[in-house]
Structure formats: C-alpha cells, structure tokens
Enzyme design. Sequence first.
Site, PDB file in Angstrom:
ATOM      1  CG  ASP B  95      -0.015  -0.876   2.337  1.00 24.56           C
ATOM      2  OD1 ASP B  95       0.764  -0.984   2.681  1.00 24.56           O
ATOM      3  OD2 ASP B  95      -0.861  -0.905   3.811  1.00 24.56           O
ATOM      4  CE  LYS B 185      16.362   4.303   6.964  1.00 23.87           C
ATOM      5  NZ  LYS B 185      16.862   4.965   6.227  1.00 23.87           N
ATOM      6  CG  PHE B 186      11.158  -2.803   5.543  1.00 21.16           C
ATOM      7  CD1 PHE B 186      11.149  -1.571   4.280  1.00 21.16           C
ATOM      8  CD2 PHE B 186      11.199  -3.535   5.524  1.00 21.16           C
ATOM      9  CE1 PHE B 186      10.596  -1.917   3.260  1.00 21.16           C
ATOM     10  CE2 PHE B 186       9.653  -3.598   4.355  1.00 21.16           C
ATOM     11  CZ  PHE B 186      10.031  -3.674   3.242  1.00 21.16           C
ATOM     12  CG  PHE B 190       5.721  -0.253   6.361  1.00 23.42           C
ATOM     13  CD1 PHE B 190       4.593   0.295   5.002  1.00 23.42           C
ATOM     14  CD2 PHE B 190       6.612  -0.240   6.086  1.00 23.42           C
ATOM     15  CE1 PHE B 190       4.794  -0.324   3.967  1.00 23.42           C
ATOM     16  CE2 PHE B 190       7.275  -1.371   4.874  1.00 23.42           C
ATOM     17  CZ  PHE B 190       5.857  -1.473   3.425  1.00 23.42           C
ATOM     18  N   GLY B 305       4.869  -8.700   6.762  1.00 19.94           N
ATOM     19  CA  GLY B 305       6.131  -8.815   8.581  1.00 19.94           C
ATOM     20  C   GLY B 305       7.474  -9.186   8.462  1.00 19.94           C
ATOM     21  CG  HIS B 332       4.492 -11.920   2.078  1.00 21.08           C
ATOM     22  ND1 HIS B 332       3.094 -11.270   2.223  1.00 21.08           N
ATOM     23  CD2 HIS B 332       5.836 -11.073   1.769  1.00 21.08           C
ATOM     24  CE1 HIS B 332       3.332 -10.051   1.729  1.00 21.08           C
ATOM     25  NE2 HIS B 332       5.269  -9.887   1.560  1.00 21.08           N
ATOM     26  CD  GLU B 335      10.138 -11.063   2.685  1.00 21.16           C
ATOM     27  OE1 GLU B 335       9.174 -11.101   2.977  1.00 21.16           O
ATOM     28  OE2 GLU B 335      10.703  -9.669   1.941  1.00 21.16           O
ATOM     29  CG  HIS B 359       9.275 -12.307  -0.812  1.00 24.71           C
ATOM     30  ND1 HIS B 359      10.209 -11.234  -1.760  1.00 24.71           N
ATOM     31  CD2 HIS B 359       8.517 -11.514  -0.453  1.00 24.71           C
ATOM     32  CE1 HIS B 359       9.693 -10.088  -1.909  1.00 24.71           C
ATOM     33  NE2 HIS B 359       8.591 -10.493  -0.615  1.00 24.71           N
ATOM     34  CG  ASP B 416       8.758  -6.005  -1.350  1.00 24.82           C
ATOM     35  OD1 ASP B 416       7.078  -6.701  -1.125  1.00 24.82           O
ATOM     36  OD2 ASP B 416       8.946  -6.526  -1.012  1.00 24.82           O
ATOM     37  CG  ASP B 417       8.231  -2.317  -0.174  1.00 28.20           C
ATOM     38  OD1 ASP B 417       6.471  -2.450   0.712  1.00 28.20           O
ATOM     39  OD2 ASP B 417       8.147  -4.400   0.617  1.00 28.20           O
TER      40      ASP B 417
END
Lengths: 488, 488
Positions: B95, B185-186, B190, B305, B332, B335, B359, B416-417
């Site tokens: 999103d 950090k990732f 969010f 997550g 998912h 991964e 993934h 993905d992002d």
Amino acid sequence: MSRLTYEQFQAQRAEFLRDEESRALGADIVLTEDEQKVNEWLMKLKKTELDAGFKTPREFAPARHFFTVLEQIKASPLFQLIQRMPKGGILHAHDTAIGSMETIVKATYREHLWQNGEFDRPTPPNYKFSRTKPDPLDGVEWRSVADIRKELGNEGFDQNLRDVFTLFDEEPSQAYSCINHIWGKFQYMFISLEPIVTYKPVWEDYFRNSLEEVHQDNVCYLEFRGVLPAVYDLDNRVYTPEEVVQIYYDIVQNFKQTHPTFIGVKLIYAPIKFADDALFDTFLDTAESLHQKFPTFVAGFDLVGQEDTGRPMTDFNERLLRMSPTIQFFFHAGETNWCGLIDENLIDVILLGTKRIGHGFAAVKHPRVLEEIKKRNICIELNPISNQVLKLVDDYRNHVGAIYFSDNYPVVVSSDDPAFWCASPLSHDFYMAFLGLAAARQDLRLLKKLALNSLEFSAMSKAEKAEAKLKWTVAWNSFIDQTVKSIA
Amino acid sequence: MSRLTYEQFQAQRAEFLRDEESRALGADIVLTEDEQKVNEWLMKLKKTELDAGFKTPREFAPARHFFTVLEQIKASPLFQLIQRMPKGGILHAHDTAIGSMETIVKATYREHLWQNGEFDRPTPPNYKFSRTKPDPLDGVEWRSVADIRKELGNEGFDQNLRDVFTLFDEEPSQAYSCINHIWGKFQYMFISLEPIVTYKPVWEDYFRNSLEEVHQDNVCYLEFRGVLPAVYDLDNRVYTPEEVVQIYYDIVQNFKQTHPTFIGVKLIYAPIKFADDALFDTFLDTAESLHQKFPTFVAGFDLVGQEDTGRPMTDFNERLLRMSPTIQFFFHAGETNWCGLIDENLIDVILLGTKRIGHGFAAVKHPRVLEEIKKRNICIELNPISNQVLKLVDDYRNHVGAIYFSDNYPVVVSSDDPAFWCASPLSHDFYMAFLGLAAARQDLRLLKKLALNSLEFSAMSKAEKAEAKLKWTVAWNSFIDQTVKSIA
C-alpha cells in the site's frame, strides 16, 4: 473450492515433511545406537549455533565472510567435533594450496633463496633458489632472503610472506572489488609461489607436510589436481612431469608406510586452461604418457584456471574426445555466476563423459544438466569456502549445495585451496556445509554420507574402495566410541 | 568405456541446448515478424551490457547493490526500452510503498502537520496532522512542521525526510549490518510514515499518485497488499477498514474513467503477522466482512512483516482453515535464507491452498515444495530488488528466480516496496530480472510471458482477464509498432 480440516492438514503436513526428509542427502543412512548418541550431541551443538544465529543473524558464522569468523569457528564445539570426525577423502584440492603456508614460510629460511622486488607493492616479489645470485630481472638486482630477513626481522619478513601467499584480509568486502580482482591475486599467488615450492627439497617437504596436515584433519584419502610444474634443484636440473609424478608417488608410498591408517593418494593431471593450441597439445601428450606410466596413481585429466576469463571447453572438445578412452575426466565446470555464457561448459563436460564436476555452481540454472547429473551419477565437488572467498556467493545459506543436499544429488564436500584462505584441509568446509548449507534438521547421516561419498566417487578401483571403506570404518567406529565416552 | 565422435558430440550438444531452451520460461511464445525485429534490438541492447559486464564484472549492474547503480540504470537504453514496454500487472506490492516518496514530501507542505523528535537520531521523528498542537509525547513538545521548514529551509527539510522514508544509502554494505537491522529500519519506516499518509487528504492523494505512477511505468493492473490502517481527518474521525476500502474503491473507479487503458485494481487484505491471538481474530473478522462487502475488489487475505522474526504460520493454520472457503489466500512465504526453520511456512501456505506465494525465495531448497508449485500451478511472486535490499541475496545472478526462469515455473516479477528503494513501480525489477536473473539468451519471449503471467495469475475473474488481455494486447501492439518505427 474447499479447505482441508485441521486434522487433514496436520496429516498432510507431516507427510510432506517426511517426504522431504526422505529425499535429503544421507536419508538412506541408518544410525547404530552409539551413532544415535553422537548424533544427539552433534545436533545439540548445531542447534545452539542455529538458535543464536536465528536470534542474531550477524553473529551466525555461515552468514558472514570466512575471514571474519576464523577465530569464532576455532572456538566452536561443533567445529571441534567435526574436526575429530573421519571425513573420508578430499576429492577436489590443488597441489600447492593444500598444506598450510607455514611450510612455505619455513622454506624461506633455507639457504640459497633470492628475492627480486619488494613487499607492499601491487605485484608481489619474485623468488628463486640458486647457488649464485641470479641475473637482474628487468634491471632489478636480486637480494639474498637471508639479508632481507636481517633487515625486517624474522617476524616482519614472515608476516609479509603470509600476506603475499594468502588471500586473507580483515576487511574482505573492501579488499577485493570484484571476482576478476580476487582471481587476479589468486592466480598470481600460484605463480609467485611456484619458484619457492618447486625447489626440489621444498617440493618434497611441502607435499609431505600437506599429507601430514590432511591426515591430522582426519582425512584419510586425497585426490588432488596437479599442474606438474617444472621442479628444479641447485644443479639446474629441471624435472619432467613424469619425474615430478614419481616424486609424488614415492612420497605417498613412504607416507602410507609410516601412516598405516592413511588410505592413499591419486593425482589428477590438471594443467592451466590459459593455453594456446600448441601448448595444449603438449598437455595432451603429457596426459597420455602419464596414463601409460602411472595407470592407477594418475587418475585422470582436468583443466584449471578462472573459468570466466579462460578459454571455453568448446575450444578443446574435439581434441579431448580423441584422448585414450581409458583416461578419465574430472573437469571443473560452472564455477561462475553467469548463465547461458561460460557456464555452458557444464554441458560440454557432461557430454565429454566427465566422472565428476568441479564446483558445478551454475548447474542449478540448467534443468537438463541437473537431470543428467542424477542420471549419469556424476559427482559434484562442492567447495563452499572457495566459492565465498572467490566471490561467487556471499552467504553460505545461498550456496547451491543447499539445493543438492535437499534432493539427494551425488555430491562431496571438498576444499579447493584451503591454505590460501587459512582453512584446515577439510574441516572448515565440512563445518560450513553442515551449519550453513544443510537444512536445520540434517544430521550425522549427512556427514557420514559425505564421507562415504568421498570414497565412493573417488577414482579408486573397486578393490581399493573396498579396502578404503574398511579402513575408514575402523576410524569412524573409533570416533563414535570415543565421542560416546566423552559425552557420557 | 568409449567416447563420442566429435560429430555425435556436436549433435548431442545442440540437442541439449535446444532442450534447455525449450524448457525456459517464455519458450512457448511465438513472436510475430514485428516482435522479432523488436527482439533483435532488445537482444542487441542486452548483449551490449552482458559483454561489458563479462569483461568488467564490477560494472555489471546486476552484480552490484541497487543503490550504487541507480544512475547507471537510468542511462541504460535497455532499461529505457523496458520502461516503455507494457509489462502487465503488479501482483506484489504494498500500500504505502508504491508511489514515490515525493508525494509524501509534498504532503508535508500541507498545513496542520506537527513533528515530534528530530532528524539524524536513531529513531525517526513522529508526525501527526492536527488543528491544534497535540499533547507532548514522552514529555517532548510537538513543533509545527511549517516552523521547522523555516529553520532548515525547504530543501534541507525535504532531504531529511527522504533520508527517513527510504532505505537509500550510498554505501549500503556499510549502512546495514544484517537482515534484522535493515528490517528494523524498514518496518519502522512504515510505522513512522503512517500518520502522514493516513491523513485522509494525503491518503487519497498518495493512492491516486501511486496509480498515476504505476500507469506511467506502463503497468496496467495492480493487485496490492493493504494493512488498512486507521485513516483519520482533522475532525478526529477515524475511518474503519471497510471505509478505507471504499476510499480505495472510489479512487480506482475514478482513475479508470480518466485512464481508459488502465485495467483496474484489486486489494489483498494483509495485516501484520506480529499479532497476538486476540488481534489476529479481529483481522479474520475484518477479512470476512470485507469479503462480504467487496467480493471482487478485495481479492483475498495475506499476512505481512519480517518472516524470520514474525510468528510462524503454524500459529495461525487452524484458524485460517476455518475462514470462508471463498476467501482466497495470497501468502508471503519463504522470504528467508534459513532452511528447515521458518521457511517451512512454505509447506503451510501450500496446504492452506494459497493461490500465489509472495517471494518463495527458500522454495528451491524444498524439492517437494517445488513439485507442488508446478502441480498446483501456484504462482511465485518474485521481487528481485526487494530481496537484495533486504539482504537475502547479494548478486542478482544468484537470485533464485534464475532457477525458476530456467525451468518454466509459474512466476511473475513484481516490486514489493519500490518507493522505499527509489525504484520505479516495476521497470527496475523487470530490468534486473531480464539482465541479471535470466539466462543470456532469454529474450522478448520471457518479458512477454511475464506480462501475460501477471494477468493470468491475477485474482481477476475469467471475464475480467479476457478484457484485461485485450486491453494489454492493444498497448503491447502499439509498443511493438512504435519500437519497430524507432529502430527502422
């Protein structure tokens, strides 16, 4: 569309796991009661490192560069257990990179050694043994190593030498910018090392010491690749490949007498693939001659050197096919990250009838190659640490061996050039394979299978194999006994 | 033992290569005459980059970290051609990480935005839209962003914001010590981003802009994962998941009207897997409710997550099996670099009946999983750049997608992002897949297949798919026409 009931789900899940377990390498091994005890201990040690790694990935040895975890591994009880384990044979290792560099360091204390060039320069110094000072090289005078030792002190000189003759670096990711860079240093090391190690007294010492270290690491058999360089002595005598093989052969015979549990050695003649056609033809002649003179000690033929930058097999196929059909092939192939380029060597070596494949790293991207490997029972010689140090893979968990282990491919674990990265002859590679490549639940059966495979896929005759397996079994049982006692 | 004649060898080699080529992904595609012309051009561009990379590996984009080759890729004619190509749909993206961060930067120029905390601290600042100054947070006063902008200047403030809301770093290998570090950090990004993006006017803007960028990148369909966070406005109204979906839905309807070549959007409800059982139950209730209210727009259910640190599927299987059987799963799984641990989620999601696997990086180490993927035609959603940035793999040529491509697994390439690593919605991942993952000779047929797969494996109905394929074909043919003209 409908879903499973939870009961169905659980039953199918259990079946799924059982199926995967039954397909893994080593699943056919049945452990004795004592082996099961050792296995419990082994798996406890493995689980400890896995749990710690799962919690703190940056501390998991197989997730890091080998050079940064050397000390950590030395302290690992899992590694120590693997060290004591009779691991069978080494089927993929190179002549002057098996025994530790300390033999080379010691060799430079011998008299008559000369150095040309200095340390800490882009290219390492040249060395030569000679009664008299050799002629200047590109205008630069040779200096006696004894004199340089006086200047730098023994400790300083020895450390410089270690820097020259290993790839070790405390910050490996900074030190080598790309695969061609590290291969450049790697290949130059062999060249620079050669005039030290090919001095006949050193040559004999180095090989004897390599066997001693292999034996000490609980490896009972060695099948190594040799380029058979020109061995020389102070009387300017240069030994032919046949004479060099004879030197190897005599040392092996002697070593077997003094080390009765040691099974033996075979040599795969493996000259460099950076050769023009004329030079290549002399390699083939040498191979035929060696095959005649040493039909069992010289096991076969291979070519060495960086695959990406070397000549492709397509340059050689036609002439290789004309070689005596009794000369066996043990080709390197697929030691690359490329796909659809030089990795197609894999196809050539299979069709050439190779008995084993050195590395086979790229084979997973070739479904037909994978099929043929199983169908023809071609053994893949995995060298996990080599592949990391020489920049094919970063994290051992991504090493293709994980795939081969999961689906019972014919593989062995070997060590390639352990001395160049300060590894033991085989134990470090076994450790990385067991902790990094293998699934969490793969256990002693995998290690035992790897040991047995190393005998089974060797170039030994049926009779030799039978004897080898007997000797290895005695060592294995003794290891099991001792371990059971130590953990009781 | 005998050898092949050279003629036999050459014939078998040709057959071997033909066999491998016929098994690769896209081998079933037959190109028209015009497509063949485009293919020649495409392969010329690919070969140029491969040749340069083979010669100088350190300059080969897929052998390096994405952050260090962003500029190089921008200048690549191959990338530019891929950008113009109609790539079908994005089936795996999240999103608030699709549209570029510039929308977020712009959003911070809006009035009523407050900041708590400072830049360049271990944890990023908090943000909130509010008519009046919010209450202090842990004793720290909020400051108006307008005021901070005056202090730092717009350029300084914007740059700080970009640092906070992307993972970009010029020295990525130094910046993130391990997978848990970068995931920390990732995931915090969010969370920290959420109060900006969930402010209703920004939320609508951000989503509209994401669709605009997706469309601009020549992607005509989007199936995205949404956590459906609590959208809010200045009147303290908090929107329910159902209302948030309605906002999405309305924007999509509007976007389709203004962009008639755009096929559409579906949402996969995908709350976070770091949930206790009670919270998890509310997710399931929400999923059921959304399924009732938006039976076609909400395509199904997933959990998001970090897999390594999240709850395993075994915690959820029983309750997931009780969900309405018409709710489709798009989980998912795999991964991870681990094997025989959390990667066993792969087995769970297959038995849960997942339609696709997000993934599936670890699936190559599970032979039965690989079999089931083919047997059940479960599509693997590959996200090459994500897997590198989030530290699963170093060199794109080692990405498992290479294996899937070589043996015709059902796969799509997704992103993905992309916003978090400054990539375009899909083109950069296609570029890496085509140049880094695919074999050298894989060509336009692979790219066309990937585009077709993205429609085929979408959650669209049969009728929707038929219409989608028509629209995509028009765009594809126009791309072919234009390219043929431009290279004539």
